[in-house]
Design an enzyme around this catalytic site. Sequence first.
Site, short mmCIF file in Angstrom:
data_model
loop_
_atom_site.label_atom_id
_atom_site.label_comp_id
_atom_site.label_asym_id
_atom_site.label_seq_id
_atom_site.Cartn_x
_atom_site.Cartn_y
_atom_site.Cartn_z
N TYR A 78 0.83 -1.22 0.00
CA TYR A 78 0.00 0.00 0.00
C TYR A 78 0.85 1.25 0.00
CZ TYR A 78 -3.38 3.54 1.12
OH TYR A 78 -4.16 4.66 1.06
N TRP B 57 1.01 5.62 -1.86
CA TRP B 57 0.66 6.54 -2.94
C TRP B 57 1.67 6.56 -4.07
CZ3 TRP B 57 -2.20 11.62 -3.27
CH2 TRP B 57 -3.49 11.49 -2.75
N1 MGD Z 1 -2.46 8.50 12.09
C1 MGD Z 1 -2.82 8.55 10.82
N2 MGD Z 1 -2.20 7.76 9.93
C2 MGD Z 1 -2.55 7.81 8.63
C3 MGD Z 1 -3.55 8.70 8.19
C4 MGD Z 1 -4.20 9.54 9.16
O1 MGD Z 1 -5.10 10.33 8.83
N3 MGD Z 1 -3.79 9.43 10.46
N4 MGD Z 1 -3.88 8.75 6.86
C5 MGD Z 1 -3.69 7.54 6.10
C6 MGD Z 1 -3.88 7.78 4.68
S1 MGD Z 1 -5.41 8.40 4.24
C7 MGD Z 1 -2.94 7.48 3.74
S2 MGD Z 1 -3.36 7.63 2.10
C8 MGD Z 1 -1.64 6.91 4.11
C9 MGD Z 1 -0.48 7.39 3.22
O2 MGD Z 1 0.63 6.59 3.40
P1 MGD Z 1 1.70 6.30 2.24
O3 MGD Z 1 1.03 6.27 0.91
O4 MGD Z 1 2.51 5.12 2.61
O5 MGD Z 1 2.58 7.61 2.34
P2 MGD Z 1 3.61 8.25 1.33
O6 MGD Z 1 4.52 9.08 2.16
O7 MGD Z 1 2.88 8.96 0.23
O8 MGD Z 1 4.40 6.99 0.76
C10 MGD Z 1 4.75 6.83 -0.57
C11 MGD Z 1 6.19 6.31 -0.64
O9 MGD Z 1 6.48 6.00 -2.00
C12 MGD Z 1 7.77 6.51 -2.32
N5 MGD Z 1 7.85 6.72 -3.78
C13 MGD Z 1 7.52 7.84 -4.49
N6 MGD Z 1 7.73 7.64 -5.80
C14 MGD Z 1 8.19 6.37 -5.93
C15 MGD Z 1 8.60 5.58 -7.06
O10 MGD Z 1 8.52 5.98 -8.21
N7 MGD Z 1 9.03 4.31 -6.80
C16 MGD Z 1 9.10 3.79 -5.55
N8 MGD Z 1 9.53 2.54 -5.41
N9 MGD Z 1 8.73 4.53 -4.47
C17 MGD Z 1 8.27 5.78 -4.66
C18 MGD Z 1 7.89 7.78 -1.51
O11 MGD Z 1 9.23 8.17 -1.37
C19 MGD Z 1 7.20 7.36 -0.20
O12 MGD Z 1 8.11 6.80 0.70
O13 MGD Z 1 -1.35 7.25 5.48
C20 MGD Z 1 -2.37 6.81 6.36
N10 MGD Z 1 -1.93 6.99 7.73
N1 MGD Z 2 -1.71 18.88 2.05
C1 MGD Z 2 -2.15 17.59 2.04
N2 MGD Z 2 -3.39 17.30 1.60
C2 MGD Z 2 -3.83 16.00 1.59
C3 MGD Z 2 -2.99 14.93 1.99
C4 MGD Z 2 -1.67 15.28 2.45
O1 MGD Z 2 -0.89 14.39 2.85
N3 MGD Z 2 -1.30 16.60 2.47
N4 MGD Z 2 -3.44 13.64 1.94
C5 MGD Z 2 -4.59 13.33 1.08
C6 MGD Z 2 -5.21 12.05 1.44
S1 MGD Z 2 -4.39 10.63 1.06
C7 MGD Z 2 -6.41 11.95 2.04
S2 MGD Z 2 -7.09 10.41 2.33
C8 MGD Z 2 -7.19 13.13 2.41
C9 MGD Z 2 -7.79 12.99 3.81
O2 MGD Z 2 -8.79 13.92 4.02
P1 MGD Z 2 -9.39 14.07 5.49
O3 MGD Z 2 -9.42 12.78 6.16
O4 MGD Z 2 -10.67 14.79 5.39
O5 MGD Z 2 -8.26 15.03 6.11
P2 MGD Z 2 -7.68 15.26 7.56
O6 MGD Z 2 -6.73 16.40 7.39
O7 MGD Z 2 -7.17 14.01 8.13
O8 MGD Z 2 -8.93 15.71 8.41
C10 MGD Z 2 -9.69 16.84 8.08
C11 MGD Z 2 -10.20 17.52 9.31
O9 MGD Z 2 -11.15 16.70 9.99
C12 MGD Z 2 -11.26 17.19 11.31
N5 MGD Z 2 -11.65 16.10 12.19
C13 MGD Z 2 -10.88 15.08 12.62
N6 MGD Z 2 -11.62 14.25 13.41
C14 MGD Z 2 -12.86 14.76 13.46
C15 MGD Z 2 -14.08 14.36 14.09
O10 MGD Z 2 -14.17 13.33 14.75
N7 MGD Z 2 -15.16 15.16 13.88
C16 MGD Z 2 -15.12 16.30 13.15
N8 MGD Z 2 -16.24 16.98 13.00
N9 MGD Z 2 -13.98 16.69 12.56
C17 MGD Z 2 -12.88 15.94 12.69
C18 MGD Z 2 -9.90 17.71 11.68
O11 MGD Z 2 -10.04 18.99 12.26
C19 MGD Z 2 -9.14 17.74 10.37
O12 MGD Z 2 -8.47 18.95 10.13
O13 MGD Z 2 -6.36 14.28 2.40
C20 MGD Z 2 -5.66 14.43 1.16
N10 MGD Z 2 -5.08 15.77 1.14
MO MO Z 3 -5.44 8.81 1.94
#
Ligand code: MGD
Ligand code: MGD
Ligand code: MO
Length: 748
Positions: A111, A113
């Site tokens: 898993y 991005w």
């Molecule tokens: N506590 C908490 N944890 C969370 C979340 C949260 O809200 N709270 N959000 C979750 C969510 S929604 C997401 S999507 C995940 C994201 O988690 P990840 O998708 O694992 O995060 P990234 O840092 O985007 O990891 C992508 C990796 O791919 C590498 N990469 C980039 N380009 C290439 C390439 O061309 N080849 C190879 N081999 N590698 C490459 C980058 O250097 C990076 O290390 O985290 C989750 N974790």
């Molecule tokens: N700049 C930037 N943008 C991103 C990403 C990134 O890494 N960087 N990651 C992308 C990815 S993979 C994803 S999945 C999306 C995630 O999108 P979201 O999950 O919507 O994003 P978050 O920033 O985790 O949370 C948004 C807001 O929800 C509020 N919140 C948290 N818990 C609660 C709750 O229980 N109740 C209420 N009412 N509010 C709450 C918090 O104040 C927080 O700022 O974002 C995407 N956008």
């Molecule tokens: Mo995500």
Amino acid sequence: MEQRRISLCHWGPFEATVRDGRLVETRPLAGSGANADMIGAWPEMLYSDRRIDRPHVRKSFLELGPRAGGAGRGAEEMIPVDWDTALDLVAGELTRVHGSHGPRSVFGGSYGWSSAGRLHHARSQVRRFLAAAGGFTDQIGNYSWGAAQAILPHVLGSFDAVARTATSWQTIAAETDLVVAFGGLNPKNWRVTSGGAGAHHMAEAVAKASARGTRFILLSPMADDIPPGLEAELIRPRPNSDTAIMLALAHEAVVTGRADMDFLARFTTGHERLISYLLGETDGTPKTLDWAARIADVPVAELQRLWQAMETGRVMLTAAWSLQRAEHGEQPFWALVALAAVLGQIGLPGGGFCFGYGSMNAVGADARNGYVPSLPGLPNPHGLAIPVASFAEAMLKPGHRISFGGREVTFPDIRMVYWAGGNPFHHAQDLGMVDAAWRRPETIVVHEPWWTPTAARADIVLPATTPLERNDLGGSSRDASVFAMPKLVEPLAEARNDFDIFCALADRLGVRPAFDEGLDESGWLRRLWRQTEARGAEEGISVPGFDPFWQAGVWQVPLPAMPEVLLEEFRADPDAQPLATPSGRIELWSERIHGFGQPDCPPHAAWIAPQEWLGNAEPDELHLITNQPAKQLHSQLWQARQDAGPAPVRLNPADARARGIAEGALVRVHNHRGACRAVAKLDPTLRTGVVVMATGAWYAPDPESGIERNGNPNVLTSDRRSSKLGQACAALSALVRVEPLGATTGIA
Ligand SMILES: Nc1nc2c(c(=O)[nH]1)N[C@H]1C(S)=C(S)[C@@H](COP(=O)(O)OP(=O)(O)OC[C@H]3O[C@@H](n4cnc5c(=O)[nH]c(N)nc54)[C@H](O)[C@@H]3O)O[C@H]1N2
Ligand SMILES: Nc1nc2c(c(=O)[nH]1)N[C@H]1C(S)=C(S)[C@@H](COP(=O)(O)OP(=O)(O)OC[C@H]3O[C@@H](n4cnc5c(=O)[nH]c(N)nc54)[C@H](O)[C@@H]3O)O[C@H]1N2
Ligand SMILES: [Mo]
């Protein structure tokens, strides 16, 4: 010699300046609205001293192979080796593990991005390769909206409403009187889109609606969930309490006679049972505004005002994805649909519900689906797939069975791990547990451009190119453009494309024809473009040929004729356009879920208190929100900011004062799962009792004290999942304590 080219990354399109073969500057493409700080970090990223220059093997693994054991991962020296040595080792291990333990012993869900290009998308490449090589254990679902993905098919017939379709902002600007946004509309989240954020127009769209008179009421513990300049009212409920508020609003509609009974009768099933629950007939608790105000710990007058605002006019209800990344995360999404059904505006322009307007760039933008091609996968006949967030548990408990989506999944015996394009030491919860699980497999292979914490904990590390070092094409289905991503500079040192690494391995395993189908990079790009051409032919849209597209650098996909309205067709004729639910209607009671018999996911939307939240916290505990980082994409871009010190933790000044913590102080954030350092940042707009740490810091536990030094909040979050239905990431249900970092720990 100087050259300028346009390309794309997840955080936007950019113009790159290359001088004498070296990338010197990257700037947001004019008019794209991309964030200049994030885009501008590319030269620093590309030439970072964290780049991996050649293949490496962990010292004892090089000496002993899989007999080395996993204890030394992350601590031992990594020895540079030549490509042939590294590739022979990987091919040998795949053959050995397949032969002795079967394909399911190779875990390759991988898993993450990756980067934006669709051909060189590392995660798609590794899964294709492992399928060609005989099969592997994959992962199902995602971290972004895993609980929604589990519940929405039962309610709406598919998870399209979270994955693809949202009512267009254009329609909202023209029709909506009130937007109620649970989780707010955080503008930082609009900086990125999976596949590449083409245009950034979300803030503009919100401003346009507001200027026409749309009122915004946002519910979030923090004020930065309001876009700057927007006059919005803010209600600050306790985290994880939104379901109670939604149910209470629905209850209010029912008892005041405002529920749209005709809509409920025609378009839904099971509303009688839901209403009976709302009235307290099934559990003795009427779901009144008073009841919800106590759960959410907000003044009841605020909920009354919210209800009054919703009573008349066109109302759009939306929830951020964050709400469902929590224990019982299925419930707020089901409750939002239920509330919208009670109000009866689903399928009307600017009314009803939608998910994720505040979560990702271009949700609600006008774009045609299906024009961004993707690397085709291959069947995984001998494989298996486990819920995405369960991989660490699976490594720890081979043979253990869990419930998932109404069936049982048995964890495989994972002997080998293959990760390319993800950073589990960023994304997974309870990293102390992940760290322990990570020591179990015999062999771990990682492809990475940078020495991430995951790469540093592998046995064999293969250096991957970045998207600036190869030819690709990219875009997001939520945007209206497809970009060429030309190679801008030569690969650093010995870095190779993931695709080329897999070709070399496929040769060694004798599966090259199945993997590459006889095509090289250029052949594949043309083949992918044929997907776009085929889509155009289906819809009568004229698509340029590959060469003119490549030369132009970008193709603007024509906009749809009509802006999108979620469930419009269903509303127009529910018999001719039924939903794919058993009843063909929106299910407010699900017989199927009832049949699963899981108390943590009952057959109608319900309030169930999480196990870890402010409702049962000790007086000194705080609810930890781990949101998305403002100027990073997850853990990507951190390498350009690593000198800034530990990540911040935001606290309300009252909570800080009570703990003797001043602005800028180094603190320890901890609970029974782990501890990390952070820098206190006082925020008077934050709800008391709540602290916020963005994800994205690279995991770096201190070898002596065990304290994580960079401020990675996933050492604090729990591996507990949303429910037995979703088994989804529930990171946003965690309690912590915060204290000044003093003599007790010995680290400064
Ligand atoms: N506590 C908490 N944890 C969370 C979340 C949260 O809200 N709270 N959000 C979750 C969510 S929604 C997401 S999507 C995940 C994201 O988690 P990840 O998708 O694992 O995060 P990234 O840092 O985007 O990891 C992508 C990796 O791919 C590498 N990469 C980039 N380009 C290439 C390439 O061309 N080849 C190879 N081999 N590698 C490459 C980058 O250097 C990076 O290390 O985290 C989750 N974790
Ligand atoms: N700049 C930037 N943008 C991103 C990403 C990134 O890494 N960087 N990651 C992308 C990815 S993979 C994803 S999945 C999306 C995630 O999108 P979201 O999950 O919507 O994003 P978050 O920033 O985790 O949370 C948004 C807001 O929800 C509020 N919140 C948290 N818990 C609660 C709750 O229980 N109740 C209420 N009412 N509010 C709450 C918090 O104040 C927080 O700022 O974002 C995407 N956008
Ligand atoms: Mo995500």
